[in-house]
Design a protein around this motif. Structure first.
Motif, PDB file in Angstrom:
ATOM      1  N   LEU A 155       0.864  -1.177   0.000  1.00  0.00           N
ATOM      2  CA  LEU A 155       0.000   0.000   0.000  1.00  0.00           C
ATOM      3  C   LEU A 155       0.903   1.230   0.000  1.00  0.00           C
ATOM      4  O   LEU A 155       1.340   1.695   1.061  1.00  0.00           O
ATOM      5  CB  LEU A 155      -0.909   0.000   1.228  1.00  0.00           C
ATOM      6  N   PRO A 156       1.223   1.762  -1.175  1.00  0.00           N
ATOM      7  CA  PRO A 156       2.211   2.849  -1.264  1.00  0.00           C
ATOM      8  C   PRO A 156       1.876   4.064  -0.406  1.00  0.00           C
ATOM      9  O   PRO A 156       2.774   4.761   0.047  1.00  0.00           O
ATOM     10  CB  PRO A 156       2.207   3.204  -2.755  1.00  0.00           C
ATOM     11  N   ASP A 157       0.599   4.325  -0.179  1.00  0.00           N
ATOM     12  CA  ASP A 157       0.215   5.512   0.571  1.00  0.00           C
ATOM     13  C   ASP A 157      -0.038   5.218   2.042  1.00  0.00           C
ATOM     14  O   ASP A 157      -0.601   6.054   2.754  1.00  0.00           O
ATOM     15  CB  ASP A 157      -1.034   6.129  -0.038  1.00  0.00           C
ATOM     16  N   ALA A 158       0.368   4.045   2.515  1.00  0.00           N
ATOM     17  CA  ALA A 158       0.016   3.633   3.878  1.00  0.00           C
ATOM     18  C   ALA A 158       0.487   4.636   4.930  1.00  0.00           C
ATOM     19  O   ALA A 158      -0.261   5.009   5.839  1.00  0.00           O
ATOM     20  CB  ALA A 158       0.592   2.251   4.174  1.00  0.00           C
ATOM     21  N   ALA A 159       1.740   5.076   4.814  1.00  0.00           N
ATOM     22  CA  ALA A 159       2.293   5.958   5.843  1.00  0.00           C
ATOM     23  C   ALA A 159       1.572   7.297   5.905  1.00  0.00           C
ATOM     24  O   ALA A 159       1.476   7.914   6.969  1.00  0.00           O
ATOM     25  CB  ALA A 159       3.785   6.166   5.599  1.00  0.00           C
ATOM     26  N   ALA A 160       1.067   7.755   4.770  1.00  0.00           N
ATOM     27  CA  ALA A 160       0.422   9.070   4.723  1.00  0.00           C
ATOM     28  C   ALA A 160      -1.088   9.004   4.921  1.00  0.00           C
ATOM     29  O   ALA A 160      -1.732  10.037   5.128  1.00  0.00           O
ATOM     30  CB  ALA A 160       0.718   9.747   3.389  1.00  0.00           C
ATOM     31  N   SER A 161      -1.670   7.816   4.883  1.00  0.00           N
ATOM     32  CA  SER A 161      -3.128   7.694   4.955  1.00  0.00           C
ATOM     33  C   SER A 161      -3.656   8.134   6.313  1.00  0.00           C
ATOM     34  O   SER A 161      -3.121   7.767   7.356  1.00  0.00           O
ATOM     35  CB  SER A 161      -3.539   6.248   4.689  1.00  0.00           C
ATOM     36  N   ARG A 162      -4.726   8.912   6.298  1.00  0.00           N
ATOM     37  CA  ARG A 162      -5.370   9.358   7.537  1.00  0.00           C
ATOM     38  C   ARG A 162      -6.856   9.004   7.554  1.00  0.00           C
ATOM     39  O   ARG A 162      -7.589   9.438   8.432  1.00  0.00           O
ATOM     40  CB  ARG A 162      -5.203  10.878   7.694  1.00  0.00           C
ATOM     41  N   ALA A 163      -7.309   8.236   6.586  1.00  0.00           N
ATOM     42  CA  ALA A 163      -8.730   7.871   6.525  1.00  0.00           C
ATOM     43  C   ALA A 163      -8.986   6.653   7.405  1.00  0.00           C
ATOM     44  O   ALA A 163      -8.138   5.770   7.519  1.00  0.00           O
ATOM     45  CB  ALA A 163      -9.129   7.565   5.090  1.00  0.00           C
ATOM     46  N   PRO A 164     -10.167   6.571   8.033  1.00  0.00           N
ATOM     47  CA  PRO A 164     -10.493   5.393   8.834  1.00  0.00           C
ATOM     48  C   PRO A 164     -10.358   4.114   8.018  1.00  0.00           C
ATOM     49  O   PRO A 164     -10.777   4.057   6.856  1.00  0.00           O
ATOM     50  CB  PRO A 164     -11.945   5.644   9.245  1.00  0.00           C
ATOM     51  N   ILE A 165      -9.784   3.084   8.603  1.00  0.00           N
ATOM     52  CA  ILE A 165      -9.543   1.863   7.838  1.00  0.00           C
ATOM     53  C   ILE A 165     -10.841   1.116   7.520  1.00  0.00           C
ATOM     54  O   ILE A 165     -10.829   0.185   6.720  1.00  0.00           O
ATOM     55  CB  ILE A 165      -8.528   0.946   8.550  1.00  0.00           C
ATOM     56  N   ALA A 166     -11.941   1.527   8.112  1.00  0.00           N
ATOM     57  CA  ALA A 166     -13.232   0.907   7.781  1.00  0.00           C
ATOM     58  C   ALA A 166     -13.495   0.940   6.287  1.00  0.00           C
ATOM     59  O   ALA A 166     -14.173   0.059   5.746  1.00  0.00           O
ATOM     60  CB  ALA A 166     -14.355   1.625   8.521  1.00  0.00           C
ATOM     61  N   HIS A 167     -12.977   1.947   5.615  1.00  0.00           N
ATOM     62  CA  HIS A 167     -13.280   2.158   4.200  1.00  0.00           C
ATOM     63  C   HIS A 167     -12.143   1.690   3.285  1.00  0.00           C
ATOM     64  O   HIS A 167     -12.155   1.991   2.089  1.00  0.00           O
ATOM     65  CB  HIS A 167     -13.569   3.639   3.964  1.00  0.00           C
ATOM     66  N   ARG A 168     -11.172   0.968   3.849  1.00  0.00           N
ATOM     67  CA  ARG A 168      -9.992   0.584   3.087  1.00  0.00           C
ATOM     68  C   ARG A 168     -10.121  -0.845   2.575  1.00  0.00           C
ATOM     69  O   ARG A 168     -10.196  -1.795   3.367  1.00  0.00           O
ATOM     70  CB  ARG A 168      -8.745   0.689   3.958  1.00  0.00           C
ATOM     71  N   CYS A 169     -10.158  -1.022   1.264  1.00  0.00           N
ATOM     72  CA  CYS A 169     -10.159  -2.370   0.680  1.00  0.00           C
ATOM     73  C   CYS A 169      -8.750  -2.934   0.663  1.00  0.00           C
ATOM     74  O   CYS A 169      -7.760  -2.203   0.619  1.00  0.00           O
ATOM     75  CB  CYS A 169     -10.731  -2.336  -0.737  1.00  0.00           C
ATOM     76  N   LEU A 170      -8.667  -4.244   0.672  1.00  0.00           N
ATOM     77  CA  LEU A 170      -7.370  -4.909   0.692  1.00  0.00           C
ATOM     78  C   LEU A 170      -6.573  -4.645  -0.575  1.00  0.00           C
ATOM     79  O   LEU A 170      -5.362  -4.460  -0.539  1.00  0.00           O
ATOM     80  CB  LEU A 170      -7.562  -6.412   0.890  1.00  0.00           C
ATOM     81  N   GLY A 171      -7.235  -4.648  -1.716  1.00  0.00           N
ATOM     82  CA  GLY A 171      -6.561  -4.366  -2.971  1.00  0.00           C
ATOM     83  C   GLY A 171      -5.828  -5.572  -3.535  1.00  0.00           C
ATOM     84  O   GLY A 171      -5.746  -6.635  -2.916  1.00  0.00           O
ATOM     85  N   PRO A 172      -5.250  -5.421  -4.724  1.00  0.00           N
ATOM     86  CA  PRO A 172      -4.652  -6.565  -5.428  1.00  0.00           C
ATOM     87  C   PRO A 172      -3.444  -7.177  -4.730  1.00  0.00           C
ATOM     88  O   PRO A 172      -3.125  -8.342  -4.953  1.00  0.00           O
ATOM     89  CB  PRO A 172      -4.268  -5.976  -6.792  1.00  0.00           C
TER      90      PRO A 172
END
Length: 570
Positions: free
Chosen positions: A179-196
């Motif tokens: 997840l390239p943006d993991a360190a900068a992400s500030r959104a609740p993880i409730a809305h985060r899909c796992l992705g490819p």
């Protein structure tokens, strides 16, 4: 005399003391770790967080207080719908029905949504909630339901986007999402899909664990749950609900949109009464620091305890700091944005999902919604519950019992076999590596070899003795030789230390097989020099022992109301 608790075969079990061993007025050493002091019954820690969970009368009082509250009908409806999507469980259906009855209480625990359940302590927390709920029911006659609070409001992806596996060489294997943006992400993880990238992570698990006897069952479960289009929370809940289907563990997701309106009163109070709340909490933090304890959660003067997402429910969330009369700055916002109190309250009425809790506000939301008799927490949670009494008092809510989670060190057949070959106990693995290798080399040498410390003492002692003998005759001959004698002593000390240092390293290198076995054991028992349960994940143990077999052994080994460390030998 307190007797040790009886554990199952293969488990070393003990309880912590029923009362604090020291008097509040007597001098005692202080520690920076609140949880360590609390777990050993230190009176100063107990003055901030009483050990009510250890006494039957206090447990009965907490249960009676919780039984006077009921679950809101809207929350019951959401719980029923949310849990219906999980692994089938008649026991969970019964527990949901019990929650609808007046007088039912709950034991709650929760955790961030770590990849593949994260570290082992996630499983231990869930098992402890179930075990303590059973014990409360048996002890008080009140129905008690175990509930797992899915911490979907958090945004710290680097803490949860990975899982560690033990392996025989090279230290633990880190399996992670890309997840390239993991360190900068500030959104609740409730809305985060796992992705490819979850596909590659699952492939790595199969490559590492596929040959284990029970791998297929567990890895197939992970592959069903952890799909690219699934969220971290959905996959996490699917796996954990399967493991505890027989016990009926109930799951609550605070980010469910249908619960948004129920969160609003708690956030409204946090904003409107921020100054009074933060003042009370700051005073508590000062008292903890004065007692010698590190404060787990920093208190920001005048700030509300929640987060606000200015760009919508799925957007980045920010803390609020006072910036002037009825104005708040968004801490960390790239544009330095601010918001007024009127704007905040307007959004709270129209779109309450823009607001999320912090570590200190979440327990208050939890106990506003639920008839919580007890909360099962880890060391960090014990420490922040020590800060919370003023907040509960301000809200007019009784604090639940705070129960330490179960703690285990798993010694599977491989670890026990390797310990046997080395002639070590598991506790000896906590010895610093070089010291342990030196000790083993000296112990296993074919000829008697001195320990480096003994050799250094013997060599320097002999040389120092000779210099002592020469000192008076030399000074009588020439008083100016005193400086030369002192320099010689220093030179001798350095030379002897260098020699014995090289000797110690030679002993450590003497047996490469021993060093390899020690490193392998440390990866399994003290990975990265940390407790096993805080680093290693479930996949290795579920694949080797069986996911239900391992879960059942953990459940059977849990001692209610005790956070004592135990060895589990499946």
């Amino acid at each position: 005399m307190t007797q040790p608790a009886r554990g199952i075969r293969g488990v070393r079990a003990c309880c912590f003391p029923c009362r604090a061993p020291t008097d509040l007025l007597s001098p005692a050493p202080v520690t920076s770790s609140f949880s360590a002091a609390w777990l050993r019954g230190d009176a100063r820690a107990l003055s901030f967080l009483p050990d009510r969970c250890r006494r039957p009368t206090s447990r009965a009082e907490a249960v009676a207080a919780a039984a006077s509250r009921s679950v809101p009908p809207a929350l019951l409806d959401v719980l029923a719908a949310r849990n219906a999507r999980l692994a089938p469980s008649p026991a969970r259906e019964r527990n949901l029905e019990l929650l609808s009855r007046p007088g039912t209480v709950a034991v709650v625990t929760g955790q961030q949504m770590g990849l593949f359940l994260g570290p082992l302590f996630t499983l231990y927390k869930a098992a402890a909630a179930i075990t303590n709920a059973r014990a409360i029911t048996q002890e008080t006659g009140r129905p008690c339901v175990p509930i797992f609070w899915l911490q979907t409001e958090d945004h710290d992806l680097p803490e949860i986007d990975h899982c560690h596996l033990p392996r025989s060489s090279g230290g633990p294997l880190r399996v992670a999402l890309d997840l390239p943006d993991a360190a900068a992400s500030r959104a609740p993880i409730a809305h985060r899909c796992l992705g490819p990238s979850i596909t590659a992570a699952l492939t790595t698990l199969r490559a590492e664990l596929g040959a284990e006897p029970h791998a297929e069952e567990f890895l197939s479960l992970l592959e069903r749950a952890y799909r690219p289009d699934a969220t971290l929370a959905e996959a996490f809940a699917e796996v954990l609900s399967t493991l505890f289907a027989e016990e009926g563990l109930v799951f609550l997701d605070p980010r469910d949109p249908r619960l948004a309106a129920l969160t609003a009163p708690v956030h409204h109070r946090s904003i409107e009464e921020a100054a009074a709340i933060s003042t009370a909490l700051a005073s508590r933090a000062d008292a903890l620091a004065s007692a010698g304890f590190a404060v787990q959660v920093h208190i920001r003067p005048g700030s509300p305890l929640g987060f606000y997402s200015p760009d919508g429910a799925e957007g980045a969330r920010y803390r609020l700091d006072p910036a002037g009369p009825d104005t708040w700055s968004l801490v960390g916002h790239p544009d330095g944005r601010s918001v007024t109190t009127a704007e905040l309250l307007g959004w709270l009425e129209r779109e309450p999902l823009r607001f999320t809790t912090s570590a200190l506000l979440r327990p208050l939301l939890q106990d506003t919604w639920l008839p919580t008799a007890a909360y099962v927490g880890g060391p960090g949670e014990l420490a922040y519950f020590a800060q919370l009494e003023p907040l509960y008092a301000h809200a007019g809510l009784p604090m639940p019992l705070v129960v330490p989670r179960a703690r285990f060190r798993v010694l599977d057949d491989r670890a026990r076999r390797w310990l046997g070959k080395l002639g070590l106990t598991a506790d000896e693995l906590s010895t610093p590596r070089e010291e342990l290798l030196t000790r083993l080399a000296a112990r296993d040498a074919t000829q008697a070899l001195e320990a480096p410390e003994a050799l250094e003492a013997r060599l320097f002692g002999a040389l120092a003795s000779e210099l002592d003998r020469l000192e008076d005759p030399l000074l009588a001959l020439d008083a100016n030789l005193k400086d030369a004698l002192q320099r010689t002593r220093g030179t001798v000390r350095v030379a002897v230390s260098r020699l014995t240092g090289r000797y110690a390293r030679a002993l450590a290198r003497r047996d490469g097989t021993t060093a390899e076995r020690v490193d392998r054991l440390r990866t399994f028992l003290t990975p990265n020099d940390e407790p096993q349960e805080r680093v290693l994940g479930l996949p290795y143990y579920a694949s080797r022992i069986g996911m239900r077999a391992f879960t059942k052994q953990v459940l059977d080994a849990c001692v209610p109301f005790s956070g004592a460390l135990q060895d589990l030998t499946p």
